[in-house]
Design an enzyme around this catalytic site. Structure first.
Site, mmCIF file in Angstrom:
data_model
loop_
_atom_site.group_PDB
_atom_site.id
_atom_site.type_symbol
_atom_site.label_atom_id
_atom_site.label_comp_id
_atom_site.label_asym_id
_atom_site.label_seq_id
_atom_site.Cartn_x
_atom_site.Cartn_y
_atom_site.Cartn_z
ATOM 1 N N THR A 129 -3.506 2.196 -3.803
ATOM 2 C CA THR A 129 -3.671 3.459 -3.090
ATOM 3 C C THR A 129 -2.680 4.488 -3.609
ATOM 4 O O THR A 129 -1.695 4.149 -4.261
ATOM 5 C CB THR A 129 -3.528 3.274 -1.555
ATOM 6 O OG1 THR A 129 -4.101 4.388 -0.891
ATOM 7 C CG2 THR A 129 -2.085 3.085 -1.128
ATOM 8 N N CYS B 151 1.685 9.966 3.857
ATOM 9 C CA CYS B 151 1.153 8.737 4.460
ATOM 10 C C CYS B 151 2.060 7.552 4.118
ATOM 11 O O CYS B 151 2.813 7.601 3.154
ATOM 12 C CB CYS B 151 -0.254 8.448 3.945
ATOM 13 S SG CYS B 151 -1.472 9.704 4.391
ATOM 14 N N HIS C 239 -3.387 2.172 5.050
ATOM 15 C CA HIS C 239 -2.977 3.509 4.630
ATOM 16 C C HIS C 239 -2.868 4.379 5.887
ATOM 17 O O HIS C 239 -3.854 4.922 6.368
ATOM 18 C CB HIS C 239 -4.020 4.081 3.662
ATOM 19 C CG HIS C 239 -3.618 5.354 3.019
ATOM 20 N ND1 HIS C 239 -3.726 5.543 1.668
ATOM 21 C CD2 HIS C 239 -3.121 6.501 3.513
ATOM 22 C CE1 HIS C 239 -3.319 6.771 1.364
ATOM 23 N NE2 HIS C 239 -2.950 7.369 2.478
#
Length: 159
Positions: free
Chosen positions: A26, A31, A48
């Site tokens: 990712t 985040c 996430h």
């Protein structure tokens, strides 16, 4: 199985759980990427987290630390056969991507919420790389538990 078949992309506010030999990847800014790994059963997952706390009627609970992280732990133990006693976490991201003139720092808030929940759940954080002002690219190897982390513009580090 070649490298591309082993790679699974985790989108914003998403959760993926798999067994070795897969690699979860990712991109992160403010985040937080939460990796959970069971090294005995070689089961791993990547959440996430987009925001610290759910508010309103959004049904996508995996976007939020306070709903997504307990759900993630539950799924790992109940539906994939991971051993809760052997689970550990690694966390990444939480950068301050935008200048907010001293107001709410979403990256910092995400990190604090994730750390509090993991502590409450009794899951130790084995490694972390958080903060800064640049984005992160992470690759989590479910076989070894290694997370390859690259903060944009910096060298790659394996955690």
């Amino acid at each position: 199985m070649d490298n591309t078949e082993r790679m699974i992309t985790v989108g914003v506010g998403d959760l993926k759980i798999t067994q070795a030999p897969h690699v979860l990847k990712t991109l992160l800014g403010s985040c937080i990427g939460v990796v959970l790994h069971d090294p005995i059963n070689k089961i791993g997952g990547l959440l996430h987290v987009m925001l610290p706390r759910k508010s309103g009627n959004d049904l996508k609970i995996t976007k939020y630390a306070n709903t997504g992280l307990p759900y993630f732990i539950y799924q790992m133990v109940t539906h994939t056969g991971a051993s809760r006693g052997s689970l550990y976490a690694k966390i990444f991201g939480g950068a301050k991507m935008f200048e907010t003139n001293g107001l709410f720092n979403i990256g910092e808030s995400n990190e604090l919420e994730v750390r509090q929940i993991l502590k409450k759940e009794g899951i130790r954080i084995a490694a972390s790389r958080t903060g800064g002002v640049k984005g992160y690219n992470i690759l989590f190897d479910t076989e070894t538990g290694d997370v390859t982390c690259r903060v944009f513009g910096e060298s790659v580090i394996v955690y």
